[in-house]
Design a protein around this motif. Structure first.
Motif, PDB file in Angstrom:
ATOM      1  N   LEU A 157       0.818  -1.229   0.000  1.00  0.00           N
ATOM      2  CA  LEU A 157       0.000   0.000   0.000  1.00  0.00           C
ATOM      3  C   LEU A 157       0.844   1.268   0.000  1.00  0.00           C
ATOM      4  O   LEU A 157       0.305   2.378  -0.055  1.00  0.00           O
ATOM      5  CB  LEU A 157      -0.921   0.025   1.230  1.00  0.00           C
ATOM      6  N   ILE A 217      -4.737   3.702  -3.111  1.00  0.00           N
ATOM      7  CA  ILE A 217      -5.964   3.267  -2.426  1.00  0.00           C
ATOM      8  C   ILE A 217      -6.112   3.899  -1.034  1.00  0.00           C
ATOM      9  O   ILE A 217      -7.179   4.458  -0.718  1.00  0.00           O
ATOM     10  CB  ILE A 217      -6.023   1.724  -2.360  1.00  0.00           C
ATOM     11  N   PHE A 263      -9.160   6.517  -0.028  1.00  0.00           N
ATOM     12  CA  PHE A 263     -10.078   6.186   1.076  1.00  0.00           C
ATOM     13  C   PHE A 263     -10.139   7.348   2.088  1.00  0.00           C
ATOM     14  O   PHE A 263     -11.221   7.798   2.471  1.00  0.00           O
ATOM     15  CB  PHE A 263      -9.600   4.899   1.764  1.00  0.00           C
ATOM     16  N   ARG A 320     -15.384   3.440   0.664  1.00  0.00           N
ATOM     17  CA  ARG A 320     -15.190   1.972   0.713  1.00  0.00           C
ATOM     18  C   ARG A 320     -15.062   1.358  -0.678  1.00  0.00           C
ATOM     19  O   ARG A 320     -14.712   0.192  -0.796  1.00  0.00           O
ATOM     20  CB  ARG A 320     -16.385   1.334   1.427  1.00  0.00           C
ATOM     21  N   THR A 347     -11.088   0.149  -3.151  1.00  0.00           N
ATOM     22  CA  THR A 347     -10.121  -0.855  -2.663  1.00  0.00           C
ATOM     23  C   THR A 347      -9.561  -1.715  -3.781  1.00  0.00           C
ATOM     24  O   THR A 347      -8.816  -2.662  -3.523  1.00  0.00           O
ATOM     25  CB  THR A 347     -10.788  -1.772  -1.623  1.00  0.00           C
ATOM     26  N   GLN A 348      -9.932  -1.449  -5.006  1.00  0.00           N
ATOM     27  CA  GLN A 348      -9.330  -2.194  -6.108  1.00  0.00           C
ATOM     28  C   GLN A 348      -9.225  -1.294  -7.318  1.00  0.00           C
ATOM     29  O   GLN A 348      -9.955  -0.315  -7.457  1.00  0.00           O
ATOM     30  CB  GLN A 348     -10.146  -3.443  -6.443  1.00  0.00           C
ATOM     31  N   LYS A 376      -6.018  -5.925  -5.461  1.00  0.00           N
ATOM     32  CA  LYS A 376      -7.237  -5.850  -4.661  1.00  0.00           C
ATOM     33  C   LYS A 376      -6.886  -5.861  -3.185  1.00  0.00           C
ATOM     34  O   LYS A 376      -6.013  -6.600  -2.749  1.00  0.00           O
ATOM     35  CB  LYS A 376      -8.166  -7.010  -4.993  1.00  0.00           C
ATOM     36  N   VAL A 377      -7.587  -5.053  -2.455  1.00  0.00           N
ATOM     37  CA  VAL A 377      -7.298  -4.930  -1.024  1.00  0.00           C
ATOM     38  C   VAL A 377      -8.597  -5.131  -0.255  1.00  0.00           C
ATOM     39  O   VAL A 377      -9.631  -4.556  -0.602  1.00  0.00           O
ATOM     40  CB  VAL A 377      -6.724  -3.522  -0.712  1.00  0.00           C
ATOM     41  N   ASN A 378      -8.518  -5.985   0.772  1.00  0.00           N
ATOM     42  CA  ASN A 378      -9.695  -6.155   1.614  1.00  0.00           C
ATOM     43  C   ASN A 378      -9.928  -4.889   2.425  1.00  0.00           C
ATOM     44  O   ASN A 378      -9.001  -4.317   2.988  1.00  0.00           O
ATOM     45  CB  ASN A 378      -9.493  -7.355   2.549  1.00  0.00           C
ATOM     46  N   LEU A 379     -11.193  -4.468   2.471  1.00  0.00           N
ATOM     47  CA  LEU A 379     -11.534  -3.213   3.149  1.00  0.00           C
ATOM     48  C   LEU A 379     -11.120  -3.206   4.611  1.00  0.00           C
ATOM     49  O   LEU A 379     -10.619  -2.219   5.136  1.00  0.00           O
ATOM     50  CB  LEU A 379     -13.051  -2.989   3.069  1.00  0.00           C
ATOM     51  N   LEU A 403      -7.486  -2.677   4.957  1.00  0.00           N
ATOM     52  CA  LEU A 403      -7.155  -1.266   4.718  1.00  0.00           C
ATOM     53  C   LEU A 403      -7.403  -0.438   5.970  1.00  0.00           C
ATOM     54  O   LEU A 403      -6.570   0.386   6.369  1.00  0.00           O
ATOM     55  CB  LEU A 403      -7.996  -0.731   3.559  1.00  0.00           C
ATOM     56  N   GLY A 460     -15.005  -5.146  -2.327  1.00  0.00           N
ATOM     57  CA  GLY A 460     -13.801  -5.120  -1.496  1.00  0.00           C
ATOM     58  C   GLY A 460     -13.926  -5.945  -0.233  1.00  0.00           C
ATOM     59  O   GLY A 460     -12.956  -6.100   0.505  1.00  0.00           O
TER      60      GLY A 460
END
Length: 1570
Positions: A20, A54, A58, A70, A73-74, A103-106, A109, A224
């Motif tokens: 990130l 990302i 956010f 939200r 995230t991708q 891709k990032v899980n919310l 993050l 996400g």
């Protein structure tokens, strides 16, 4: 921590942070301040282009309260069409985890950002997330090991409002810090095997029946939410259900807290154990129970009342799975009601409703509640770290201060602990207001009353300066001064929290507020009750802002103390640091309606210095009716946190500084955005309070005046309060236009939704514009600007571009309504457009911003704003333009003056053989030529003026209203120069005519003499004679030839002057008076006396008539003195009399009498002009006789007698005369011409020297000139000089300038240097002309013979035709019968020219009387400088201060500082005492005046423009500005009384204490001299 927890790979967290781009911020290095910076990312909402973008996307959206944060995230798909071309049945496409790195899980993050954020950013993130109705972290996993932290500190800023059902009928509500709220606490966890999404269920439970799409908890079906979690397992989130008080819509009747543990409990045992122990009930979601999970559940205590199992029955292995559940239930002895099974046929929403019923039931049997704050003890017991321990020391100090309040009422505590902001501070504010308005003077004399107010002020300030620091304030300042900013910030936050916690139960501010609202809603309102409740609400509030205010006042009044503590002197620096760190500063104390100016000034100057003077500002403010979402709008636009809850009870204006990032500074052209948040204009229920409207006007005018951009928050367009507010705002905008400020204005319409809103609301916007037009017209009439009719006359306003529709913040009814993303996006668009389109001609920095604060506040303290507004920025801008204009004016005058000098030479050098008609035609042609030249110069000046007003660096917008004055001034200057040039050409023509007559006579006599000399020579050649005998023979011939030569005829100058006088009165019926005058010779020899019959008959009051007569006598004396000087200066020149002199003299008299014409009959003007023309005629006669003597043929011939004798003897003896002829030619022809050239050039050169050298500042502008004169008067300390300055201003100024020029020309032989410089110029021209003259026009050299000498001389005269005038007769006399050859004569000429130059240079060095030199110059430098600084010559009708406006013609007369009126001969008719009051005081009071202009009738001073419409008399800019003249009156009171035939003025006692130093300081203040 339990050893059973599975250890995480420590590299997972670091790898994820690296992915990130956040590794450099770990741990806790990301600050709130860095996110508030105005940079490209914060203005332009650019799409995410990499994984590193990302987190910032956010945060950016989160800080704008945009729930779509939200969704970033991708990365977006590069080509959406690729999917359409793929073979859906190609299984190989789906074997790899494509783009997993993108891709990032919310949840990951959120965890990553909380791990990187410092404590204060964590708080802000939690607050924004809670506002967005997102769940927030309660227990934060550290990701790299099994550790986790309880996040109590991070949640401390969250304050919620709700209405329990028991308060529905009373419409009451609860407002509480969520960390301290006693609430049922429900935890939701899951086992490893769980296919039902508990987060989805929770979302349905919390938004049942209202907001089915309100995803408080992130779940797998969200964008996400389905990506693999890397660091978020073990995270516990919390959110709240808060009822709105409506039984049919609320899911629960009371508020509850809901916690959600991420991941299965087997991997987060510590978190699960903690949650179970602190929860009211725990819901475990599962499909089946494995053995280790069975053991975990078995280890729990008190499970029957606290544990609920939520089982998801599945088709596969349902029997085996349910058996594991049954065994666990049995072993735990759980009642059937504690097990909730979801059957396959039941959907999630229905099942969630079932769960909500279970929760509701458990609430009815509820015996215990908990607070998040109380969970700290349990966390310590379990070894769970918490996030507050690092600030324990600061917390203790804050608790100690809050503890000091005790059970005392808040007003009592504030009086003891914060005494400076008490009654004395408010009283001081009232005194300052009264000091300017003087409404309650009663029977007091105004200056005495002002003096009394100042004494009271001083006493209060001394009293305030005596206060010692209270223990609480000492602690507060000590902690705020902490070098470690983190510790300081923790302390301030704890102070805020502890004060709010203390006030919540103790003062019940909400009850006071509720009572006030009730009282306001009654049909018959009790104004007194409302005022008391309003005051009680104010006095019962206590926040950190009160301590900050006290800190500012401690510094403000520290100047009253002899010994100022170092700690106190460092306070501005501390506050400046806090401003830079994002803390607001109170600009205007609304409780007292005052500004601690010393404090605000020093804080902002400290900030200016700390940023290296890079402090260009864009000032933005939001205005609107109270509680219409102004602060929310600012908070959403810029991510800041102005208080929006109803808990803030202080009034006033706060400012916040936001730094502009380097990537945007050049584009936006400023370094900071300053946000000003006001308390909100008062609610309608307070409108009836006495000072409400006044307060609102002050606030609106002040903040609009300070702002570059004003946002008007429009709500309830048709409501009374909105109309009232728009009226106030319109007044403020109109006032800003009049003083040159041009704020940009945007109207924001909130709660307007729908895609067609813009079009549909066009009608409403047009209606708003109609209202604004109507209000503008009313405001313009009130402000006395009837020409302004429309709102667009005041501001550049566009219906489309300046109106913004913004939907409501909430989707539904709070407190559970989700935020409307449309609100955030509309605000973001508005912000982007605003910052992109705001273009300013001039960018202010902090020093200028402070000047606006000072001058605007001073002006709003007076009721008539436009009338009272004065600003040093305006004064400087006006002075700067005057300085430039004076330079242009002098260039104009100089250009025309040099042209005139050359032209006069051409006329003078015209061939004497020319006919009179030819000379007239020549002058006519020259008049046409000069007219064209003047027009070109006029056009050039107009262009320079236009270009000046296009400049960006001189505050030209502030002086735009004066532009027309300068245009008038250019036209007036053009007419004056044209008139002067025509007069001078006429004089040159007359001079040529008279000199031609004289030279014709001389030529005739010369020819006779030369003929007789040659005859005598012929006779004498026949015999040999000695020199004595030759001289004797010559004498006989000379006597015989010159015996009958007569002089020039003398004209009747007296008759000519009388003729001009009659012509002057030709259009008036005054022939009778003039017919009896046949001769002026004996007139004007006695002193002129003003008579009773000179006074207008409408002045019936005897005492007034007597005063007017005395005033006319003084006026006559002044005019006579001025005209005498004019006549004497004219007569000292070597010119002949010309009728234009008398015309100019009479015009001068008219100009002097213009201001007083209402006081006298025409007879006064006739008698005065006859008197002046009488003595003028005698002076002009002397001038004429002097001219005749200089040109008398007999005298001229006598001067040449010796020369002829020498030539006669040389011819007789046949001697070589080349050398002495050349010497004589240079001495008698060239030398006078050179001296005349120097004399003609010297005046202009001296003016140039005075205006461009180190002396230039004295003449740069009228105001600076006035300052220098008055400063010198003070230093000289001579009464007669003061009297002359006041009563004979023009004479005084001319004498002062003359003496100043005399002094400067004497220093360092300046005059000698200027003469030498001019001598060099003309010497070079003559040498060049002589060289050119040795050749003919075809370039061939002149023959070396006797005849060529005349050709050489003729050539020289032609080459120097525009520079010098060489007398042809003198030339002929000198070259009479020359025997030399040309080349030898030329060589001798060069030699003689060098000798002449040396002789003149030596003469300049030894010249003595500079005064006589200056007086005899054709262009008198003192007169030219006088034109630069004198202006129109008008004087204030009350105190006689001279006008300082530029030029002779302008719309308004004004002066920087006025005087006590007695100094201008003003006295009280009834008492005979000199009037001590300043006219600047009287004109905004209720006092009356009467004089000859009012025909003895009383008239209000404040309406003085009825009689004096051309005068603008604003109040003094500062109280000390008039100290100078107060000091003068005190010192010479008796002598002024004697001088003006009056009794001494009754002087206020405080004036007697004014020192000479204070007088000088006041003078500097008045003229803005630093």
């Amino acid at each position: 921590m339990s050893s059973q927890n599975k250890e995480e790979d420590p590299t997972v967290l670091l790898n994820f942070l690296s992915q990130l781009g956040l590794e450099r911020f770990h741990p806790n290095k990301l600050t709130l301040r860095s996110l508030l910076e105005i940079n490209r990312n914060s203005v332009y909402d650019e799409a995410v282009s990499s994984v590193e973008d990302i987190p910032w996307c956010f945060l950016r959206k989160l800080f704008k309260i945009n729930a779509k944060c939200r969704n970033c995230t991708q990365l977006p798909n590069k080509d959406d069409d690729e999917e359409d071309n793929n073979d859906f049945f190609d299984l190989d496409l789906y074997t790899a985890e494509d783009s997993a790195d993108n891709k990032v899980n919310l949840l990951d993050l959120v965890v990553a950002l909380f791990l990187c954020a410092d404590s204060f950013l964590q708080q802000e993130m939690a607050l924004k997330m809670s506002t967005c109705q997102f769940s927030v972290p309660l227990v934060l996993p550290h990701g790299n090991n099994s550790q986790c932290t309880l996040m109590v500190w991070a949640l401390r800023d969250i304050v919620k409002e709700w209405r329990p059902h028991e308060m529905s009928s009373s419409k009451g509500f609860v407002e509480e810090n969520i960390v301290q709220a006693e609430l049922p606490f429900f935890s939701f966890v899951r086992l490893k095997n769980c296919s039902l999404s508990k987060s989805q269920c929770l979302n349905h439970i919390l938004s049942l029946d209202q907001y089915n799409n309100n995803n408080m908890f992130i779940h797998r079906d969200m964008k996400g939410g389905d990506h693999e979690r890397k660091i978020a397992n073990g995270l516990v989130e919390v959110c709240w259900y808060l009822p709105c008080g409506r039984e049919n819509t609320d899911t629960f009747p009371k508020p509850i807290a809901v916690a959600n543990l991420r991941g299965d409990i087997g991997r987060s045992l510590t978190q699960f154990s903690f949650l179970f122990q602190v929860s009211t009930a725990t819901f475990v979601f599962l499909d089946k129970v494995e053995e280790n999970e069975h053991e975990i559940l078995k280890s729990l205590q008190d499970v029957r009342s606290k544990l609920f199992l939520v089982v998801n029955r599945k088709a596969d292995n349902a029997r085996e799975d349910m058996m594991t559940v049954r065994n666990t239930v049995k072993e735990l002895d759980l009642p059937q009601s504690s097990v909730k099974i979801k059957e396959q046929h039941v959907n999630v929403i229905d099942f969630s409703e079932k769960l909500s019923v279970t929760i509701k039931k458990s609430m009815t049997n509820l015996k215990t509640t908990t607070t998040i704050e109380n969970m700290l003890d349990k966390a310590v017991e379990l070894g769970l770290p918490e996030d507050e321990s690092m600030s324990d020391d600061q917390k203790k100090v804050a608790e100690e201060i809050a503890k000091g309040i005790g059970v005392r009422p808040i007003p009592e505590y504030k009086n003891k602990t914060l005494p400076l902001q008490g009654d004395n501070w408010k009283k001081l504010s009232q005194l300052e207001m009264e000091e300017w308005r003087l409404k309650n003077a009663g029977d007091f004399k105004l200056e005495e009353y002002k003096s009394q107010l100042q004494t009271e002020k001083q006493e209060i300030m001394k009293e305030l300066g005596k206060h010692k620091l209270s223990k609480a304030m000492n602690s507060f300042i000590e902690q705020s001064s902490e070098q470690d900013k983190v510790k300081r910030d923790f302390f301030l936050k704890w102070m805020n929290l502890k004060l709010n916690a203390h006030l919540q139960p103790a003062m019940k501010l909400s009850k006071l507020r509720h009572k006030l609202t009730e009282e306001c809603n009654k049909k018959e309102k009790d104004g007194k009750e409302i005022a008391e409740l309003d005051q009680a609400l104010l006095e019962s509030s206590l926040g950190i802002e009160h301590y900050m205010r006290e800190m500012g006042l401690i510094y403000e009044f520290s100047s009253q103390s002899q010994h100022t503590d170092d700690q106190i002197s460092r306070l501005p620096g501390l506050a400046a640091e806090m401003l830079l760190d994002g803390y607001p500063l109170e600009l205007l104390d609304g409780d007292a309606s005052n500004i601690p100016q010393r404090w605000v000034t020093d804080v902002l100057m400290e900030l200016h210095n700390q940023v290296g003077a890079k402090s260009r500002l864009l000032v933005l403010t939001v205005l609107g009716v109270q509680s219409t979402g102004k602060s929310t709008l600012l908070n959403t636009m810029f991510g800041v946190q102005f208080p929006v809850s109803s808990g803030r009870c202080t009034r006033g204006a706060y400012m916040l500084f936001l730094r502009v990032g380097k990537d945007m500074q050049s584009k936006l052209n400023y370094d900071f955005i300053v946000l000003i948040d006001t308390e909100g204009l008062r609610s309608p229920c307070l409108a009836q309070l006495e000072d409400s409207c006044e307060h609102d006007n002050q606030l609106a005018t002040f903040v609009i005046g300070l702002s570059d951009v004003t946002i008007i928050n429009v709500a309830m367009e048709n409501s009374t309060e909105m109309k009232d507010f728009l009226q106030i705002a319109t007044h403020a905008f109109l006032r800003m236009k009049q003083i040159g400020k041009k704020p940009v204005c945007h109207f924001v319409h909130q709660n307007v939704a729908g895609v067609s809103a813009h079009e549909k609301n066009m009608t409403e916007r047009k209606h708003l514009l109609e209202q604004l037009n109507e209000m503008t017209k009313i405001a313009a009439e009130m402000e006395k600007h009837p020409s302004i009719q429309l709102f667009t006359d005041v501001l550049d306003y566009d219906l489309d571009k300046n109106n913004w529709n913004i939907p409501g913040l909430w989707h539904g009814t709070p407190p559970m309504a989700p935020v409307n993303t449309g609100y955030s996006e509309a605000v973001a668009d508005f912000k982007k457009n605003l910052l992109e389109t705001v273009k300013r001609d001039h960018v202010s920095d902090i020093p200028e911003f402070l000047e606006w604060i000072k001058s605007l506040w001073r002006s709003v303290k007076l009721e008539n704003f436009i009338f009272s507004f004065r600003n040093t920025l305006v004064a400087h801008a006006y002075d700067n333009l005057c300085k430039e204009f004076n330079q242009w004016e002098w260039e104009f005058r100089k250009e025309v003056s040099r042209w005139k000098t050359e032209t006069e030479m051409e006329i003078q050098n015209a061939d004497n053989e020319s006919e009179l008609h030819d000379l007239n035609e020549m002058v006519k042609s020259k008049k046409s030529e000069v007219s064209d030249k003047i027009k070109k110069q006029q056009t050039k000046m107009h262009q320079k003026l236009q270009d000046y007003f296009k400049r960006k660096d001189r505050h030209v917008n502030l002086i735009m209203k004066y532009k027309s004055d300068f245009i008038i001034r250019i036209n007036g200057l053009t007419n004056e120069i044209q008139h002067s040039a025509n007069n001078d050409l006429d004089c040159a023509l007359e001079c040529k005519k008279s000199s031609k007559d004289a030279e014709d006579l001389q030529r005739k006599h010369r020819e006779v003499i030369e003929e007789q000399v040659m005859k005598l020579l012929s006779d004498c050649k026949k015999c040999t004679l000695s020199d004595e005998e030759l001289e004797e023979e010559f004498e006989k011939v000379w006597a015989a030839v010159t015996v009958n030569i007569s002089g020039l005829k003398e004209q009747d100058i007296s008759a000519k002057v009388l003729d001009q006088l009659r012509r002057h009165f030709g259009n008036l019926n005054v022939n009778e008076e003039l017919q009896i005058i046949t001769d002026l010779k004996e007139i004007g020899k006695c002193q002129f006396e003003a008579k009773t019959e000179h006074v207008k008959t409408n002045v019936v009051n005897f005492l007034l008539q007597k005063d007017v007569k005395q005033e006319l006598q003084s006026l006559a004396d002044s005019v006579i003195a001025s005209c005498t000087k004019f006549v004497q200066d004219t007569a000292k020149t070597d010119n002949d009399y010309h009728d234009s002199f008398t015309k100019d003299l009479l015009e001068k008299v008219d100009e002097s009498l213009k201001q007083s014409c209402k006081k006298f009959k025409s007879l006064f003007a006739i008698d005065l002009k006859v008197h002046i023309c009488g003595f003028a005629s005698r002076e002009f006669l002397h001038m004429h006789r002097k001219y005749l003597v200089q040109r008398d043929p007999k005298i001229k011939l006598e001067e040449k007698k010796k020369q002829y004798l020498t030539d006669f003897i040389d011819l007789y003896k046949e001697r070589d005369d080349s050398q002495h002829k050349a010497t004589d030619y240079v001495r008698f022809c060239i030398k006078p011409a050179v001296e005349e050239y120097i004399s003609r050039s010297l005046g202009v050169d001296i003016v140039d020297e005075m205006l461009t050298s180190c002396h230039s500042s004295e003449y740069s502008s009228r105001s600076f000139f006035q300052y220098n004169i008055q400063k010198q008067l003070l230093q000289k300390d001579d009464f007669e000089s003061f009297v002359k300055y006041i009563t004979r201003y023009e004479i005084f100024v001319k004498d002062w300038i003359f003496q100043h020029v005399l002094q400067k020309m004497s220093e360092g032989q300046t005059l000698c240097k200027l003469k030498n410089k001019t001598l060099q110029v003309i010497a070079d021209k003559i040498t060049k002309a002589l060289k050119q003259s040795t050749k003919r026009s075809d370039g061939t050299p002149l023959p070396d013979n006797q005849e060529s000498i005349q050709e050489l001389i003729n050539n020289m005269r032609k080459n120097l035709n525009k520079d010098i005038s060489i007398s042809v007769e003198d030339e002929k006399t000198i070259l009479f019968q020359i025997q030399s050859k040309c080349h030898q004569f030329t060589e001798n000429l060069f030699k003689s020219l060098d000798e002449l130059k040396e002789e003149l240079q030596e003469g300049f060095s030894n010249s003595g009387d500079i005064s006589e030199t200056l007086k005899k110059l054709p262009t008198k430098p003192q007169d030219e400088l006088f034109k630069q600084v004198f202006g129109c010559g008008q004087q204030c009708p009350f105190c006689k201060v001279p006008c300082e406006a530029g030029g002779k013609e302008h719309k308004e007369h004004h002066a920087a500082v006025h005087r006590p009126q007695g100094l201008g001969m003003y006295k009280d008719i009834d008492t005979g005492e000199l009037v001590e009051t300043l006219c600047t005081t009287d004109v905004h009071s209720e006092c009356l005046f009467k004089n000859a202009d009012t025909e003895g009738k009383v008239h209000p001073y404040k309406d003085y423009t009825t009689y004096y419409p051309d005068w603008l008399i604003p109040p003094d800019r500062t109280i000390g500005a008039s100290d100078y003249w107060k000091y003068v009156l005190v010192k010479y009171n008796d002598r002024f009384a004697e001088e003006h035939n009056a009794k001494p003025a009754v002087i206020p006692e405080s004036w007697r204490s004014i020192t000479k130093e204070q007088a000088l300081t006041g003078l500097k203040e008045a003229f803005n001299i630093k």
